[in-house]
Design a protein around this motif. Structure first.
Motif, PDB file in Angstrom:
ATOM      1  N   UNK A  50      14.229 -33.164   1.913  1.00  0.00           N
ATOM      2  CA  UNK A  50      13.389 -33.127   3.110  1.00  0.00           C
ATOM      3  C   UNK A  50      13.884 -32.061   4.082  1.00  0.00           C
ATOM      4  N   UNK A  53      12.680 -28.779   2.977  1.00  0.00           N
ATOM      5  CA  UNK A  53      11.244 -28.657   3.240  1.00  0.00           C
ATOM      6  C   UNK A  53      10.956 -28.365   4.717  1.00  0.00           C
ATOM      7  N   UNK A  54      11.636 -29.087   5.609  1.00  0.00           N
ATOM      8  CA  UNK A  54      11.363 -28.885   7.034  1.00  0.00           C
ATOM      9  C   UNK A  54      11.856 -27.515   7.508  1.00  0.00           C
ATOM     10  N   UNK A  59       9.549 -26.440  10.604  1.00  0.00           N
ATOM     11  CA  UNK A  59       9.581 -27.640  11.446  1.00  0.00           C
ATOM     12  C   UNK A  59      10.947 -27.833  12.077  1.00  0.00           C
ATOM     13  N   UNK A  60      11.913 -27.085  11.601  1.00  0.00           N
ATOM     14  CA  UNK A  60      13.278 -27.120  12.126  1.00  0.00           C
ATOM     15  C   UNK A  60      13.768 -25.688  12.235  1.00  0.00           C
ATOM     16  N   UNK A  83       5.527 -22.366  15.700  1.00  0.00           N
ATOM     17  CA  UNK A  83       4.241 -23.075  15.778  1.00  0.00           C
ATOM     18  C   UNK A  83       3.117 -22.179  15.277  1.00  0.00           C
ATOM     19  N   UNK A  86       3.218 -22.110  11.594  1.00  0.00           N
ATOM     20  CA  UNK A  86       2.770 -23.391  11.016  1.00  0.00           C
ATOM     21  C   UNK A  86       1.253 -23.489  10.941  1.00  0.00           C
ATOM     22  N   UNK A  91       0.529 -29.290   5.591  1.00  0.00           N
ATOM     23  CA  UNK A  91       1.548 -30.323   5.361  1.00  0.00           C
ATOM     24  C   UNK A  91       0.906 -31.602   4.849  1.00  0.00           C
ATOM     25  N   UNK A  92       1.549 -32.198   3.871  1.00  0.00           N
ATOM     26  CA  UNK A  92       1.125 -33.528   3.425  1.00  0.00           C
ATOM     27  C   UNK A  92       2.366 -34.410   3.468  1.00  0.00           C
ATOM     28  N   UNK A  93       2.235 -35.524   4.195  1.00  0.00           N
ATOM     29  CA  UNK A  93       3.397 -36.374   4.423  1.00  0.00           C
ATOM     30  C   UNK A  93       3.348 -37.577   3.497  1.00  0.00           C
ATOM     31  N   UNK A  95       3.432 -40.686   4.367  1.00  0.00           N
ATOM     32  CA  UNK A  95       2.345 -41.495   4.901  1.00  0.00           C
ATOM     33  C   UNK A  95       1.251 -40.508   5.302  1.00  0.00           C
ATOM     34  N   UNK A  97      -0.622 -40.201   7.817  1.00  0.00           N
ATOM     35  CA  UNK A  97      -0.589 -39.720   9.201  1.00  0.00           C
ATOM     36  C   UNK A  97      -1.934 -39.243   9.716  1.00  0.00           C
ATOM     37  N   UNK A 169       3.236 -27.689   1.993  1.00  0.00           N
ATOM     38  CA  UNK A 169       4.464 -28.469   1.814  1.00  0.00           C
ATOM     39  C   UNK A 169       4.090 -29.938   1.715  1.00  0.00           C
ATOM     40  N   UNK A 171       5.776 -33.816   0.978  1.00  0.00           N
ATOM     41  CA  UNK A 171       7.015 -34.576   0.786  1.00  0.00           C
ATOM     42  C   UNK A 171       6.671 -35.968   0.258  1.00  0.00           C
TER      43      UNK A 171
END
Ligand code: ADP
Ligand code: MG
Lengths: 231, 390
Positions: A50, A53-54, A59-60, A83, A86, A91-93, A95, A97, A169, A171
């Motif tokens: 993870x 990936x971030x 994202x980081x 941003x 991005x 992104x697919x999480x 959950x 979301x 991406x 996860x």
């Protein structure tokens, strides 16, 4: 830099925490993902998937080493720059979301509307088309609460793909799904990605997905231990 | 509504969709905002009516300068002024006329209720000091024990007041004397009394036997047309030997009276506080609703952040919610506030009413404070870290 690579990481290290609690979780990561490839990132829980990936997904902030994404150096990039990058990623999480107060259609519209200069009409058509490709044409006006788990995750896939991202991406997107829905979602992700030339980086534990990968990277204790190339 | 907001914001009206998704909470929030609005409206209405009521008796007279005792903070308050100072004032070439004004409260028994009328004792030979709508009748007061009654006073019915004419006068008892009202004028009840009454200075002195003709409550002066009132006031302050007297232009006297009622009297201060509390209640309600809403949607917001939406987008959602709450809460607040003020006005015969100025002020205040609460509530958004979503 090789122009065929959408992502190139060189000597990437990452730490969490500060002072005494500071702990290195990634060690000298080197990887390159060719444009349009479908890569699976594997490894035991806590190995750093993870985190990788971030970092690649903006994202980081990158702490050490070099990461080039779509020609941009991520080391030292500011929040606004990340941003902006991005907006061109999907992104697919784990959950879905989805936003509970927005319909399937409205959730997917959010995926396109972030791009500057997208008209209302264009956003609607793109969203309807993306949901159509995921077999959800008859669920456009459903709220997430009225969709099944597999349907929700397919809406999330539509939301990630609708803006034609350069890279997606995901996860463990199938962790919460039953076997059939999981296979469905991954097949769709792969098929739609291939049709659009999208690069996909997918983190998963699911062995059934491995045979769909072009490339497989395995992470252990923060280090890449195997890198298998299908080609 | 959806389409309107979509067009207004140029994006999906997420704030609106989010608010209306939870109907119960949405309506509770709207009632809260409406309640705060009603609170402010009622307090403002009372404050406004206090201003109207305080300034009203000043409109009965026609003067340029008023001389009062040092402690005369209001028209019917404080000591009296010796008539000899009026004679000193005549030494100024711009002063063309002067008169003494007597004021006292006369209790009146009206069958089952006792009312109190603020009674003005005026010189019936000087109608120039009386406002035009009353001045024509002032000559009637030449006759002893004649009064001009306030037809809008509390305790006097409309029909009864309408019947009062010189041919069909109304006799009533006050201060052990029988007065005869030959006609009426439009005054109205206030906070200090139930209405007003005009009598001649002679009748006044026979009603209030402790008062003396040489010491009225105020001295009114009229100046030569075109005279500079402020300059004359300055000159009179030098001319009149009693330096403790308050010598003011008539307009200033009215405004100082009002300011005194609003800032020095407990009633004025309490109503001012009421407005503040209404504003605070509204602020807290909107803040609570919006910050709870932000907290509930942190995950969704983090997702939007991951997708590349910037801080302006989130601020936009919360401001959109604040506007929806402020505007939709204002409308029922306005309706209920108007109804309450109208009913209260009927019950008290105070000049209580919704005014356009109040409605506009409260509307702008509501929107402003809602947006302010919204902006404060967005601080919680910092907690939405998209990296935590995985
Ligand atoms: N936000 C964080 N703060 C501190 N440590 C973290 C944080 N996120 C992850 N870690 C640690 O980093 C290591 C790698 O985590 P992660 O990348 O989530 O692994 P994986 O996804 O492979 O399970 C783990 O030891 C985890 O405890
Ligand atoms: Mg993980």
């Amino acid at each position: 830099m090789d122009n065929a690579m959408i992502v190139e990481a060189r000597g990437m290290n990452h730490w969490f925490g500060t002072g005494e609690a500071r702990k290195q979780v990634l060690f000298d990561i080197n990887l390159s993902l060719p444009r349009g490839s479908f890569t699976v990132l594997m490894g035991p829980s806590g190995s750093g998937k993870t985190t990788v990936l971030t970092l690649l997904g903006c994202l980081r902030g990158v702490q050490d080493g070099s990461v080039r994404l779509m020609g941009h150096e991520l080391l030292g990039a500011g929040d606004a720059e990340l941003a902006a990058l991005r907006q061109r990623l999907g992104f697919i999480f784990q959950s879905h979301n989805l936003h509970e107060s927005l319909t399937a259609m409205q959730n997917v519209i959010m995926g396109v509307q972030v791009r500057p200069g997208v008209t209302d009409d264009l956003a609607r058509r793109a969203a309807a088309q993306a949901l159509g490709l995921l077999g959800l044409s008859d669920r456009l006006d459903y709220l997430p609460a009225n969709l099944s788990g597999g349907q929700k995750q397919r809406v999330a896939v539509a939301r990630a793909l609708v803006g034609n991202p350069a890279m997606v991406f995901a996860d463990e997107p199938t962790a919460a799904l039953d076997k059939d829905s999981a296979a469905d979602v991954v097949d769709l992700l792969k098929r739609l990605g291939a049709a659009r030339g999208t690069t996909t980086l997918l983190v998963t534990h699911d062995n059934r997905i491995l045979d769909r990968a072009d490339r497989i990277l395995t992470l252990e204790d923060g280090r890449i231990v195997t890198s298998m190339d299908d080609t | 509504m959806n389409r309107l907001l979509q067009w207004l914001f140029g994006r999906l009206p997420i704030g609106w969709l989010q608010l209306t998704h939870k109907r119960g909470r949405f309506f509770a929030a709207l009632s809260g905002v409406a309640f705060a609005n009603v609170l402010v409206f009622v307090q403002l209405g009372i404050m406004n009516s206090m201003a109207t009521a305080t300034l009203r008796p000043y409109t009965f007279f026609n003067a340029d300068i008023m001389i009062s005792a040092a402690d005369a903070n209001a028209l019917a308050e404080g000591g009296n002024v010796a008539r000899q100072w009026m004679l000193q004032a005549f030494a100024d070439p711009d002063v063309i006329a002067g008169t003494g004004l007597f004021i006292a409260n006369a209790p009146l028994n009206r069958g089952d209720t006792d009312i109190s009328l603020t009674t003005f004792g005026v010189d019936p030979g000087q109608p120039g000091f009386i406002a035009p709508q009353i001045a024509g009748d002032i000559g009637l007061l030449q006759v002893q024990d004649v009064a001009i009654l306030d037809r809008l006073a509390r305790g006097i019915s409309k029909d009864e007041a309408a019947a009062i004419r010189p041919q069909t006068p109304l006799s009533f008892e006050t201060q052990t004397r029988t007065l005869t009202a030959l006609t009426t004028f439009a005054g109205g009840g206030g906070f200090g009394g139930d209405g007003y009454m005009f009598v001649s200075d002679q009748t006044f002195l026979s009603l209030f036997t402790s008062r003396s003709s040489s010491a009225p409550d105020h001295i009114l002066l009229r100046l030569r047309p075109g005279a500079d009132v402020a300059a004359v006031v300055d000159r009179l302050r030098g001319l009149i030997s009693d330096t403790t007297l308050r010598i003011r232009s008539y307009g200033d006297a009215a405004q100082e009276d009002l300011r005194h009622q609003q800032t020095k009297r407990p009633t004025g201060i309490i109503f001012g506080f009421g407005v503040l509390i209404g504003v605070l209640v509204g602020l807290v309600i909107v803040y609570q609703v919006l910050s709870a809403d932000v907290a509930d949607h942190l995950r969704e917001y983090a997702t939007f952040k991951a997708m590349g939406y910037g801080p302006g987008f989130f601020l936009g959602i919360v401001v959109e919610e604040a506007l929806v709450l402020g505007i939709l809460g204002f409308l029922p607040g306005l309706a209920v506030g108007t109804a309450i003020l109208t009913l209260m006005g009927k019950a008290t015969s105070l000049p209580l009413a919704m005014t356009t100025g109040m409605a506009v002020t409260v509307f702008l205040g509501t929107v402003l404070f809602s947006v302010l609460s919204g902006v404060i509530a967005t601080r919680r958004l910092a907690a939405a870290d998209p990296a935590d979503l995985f």
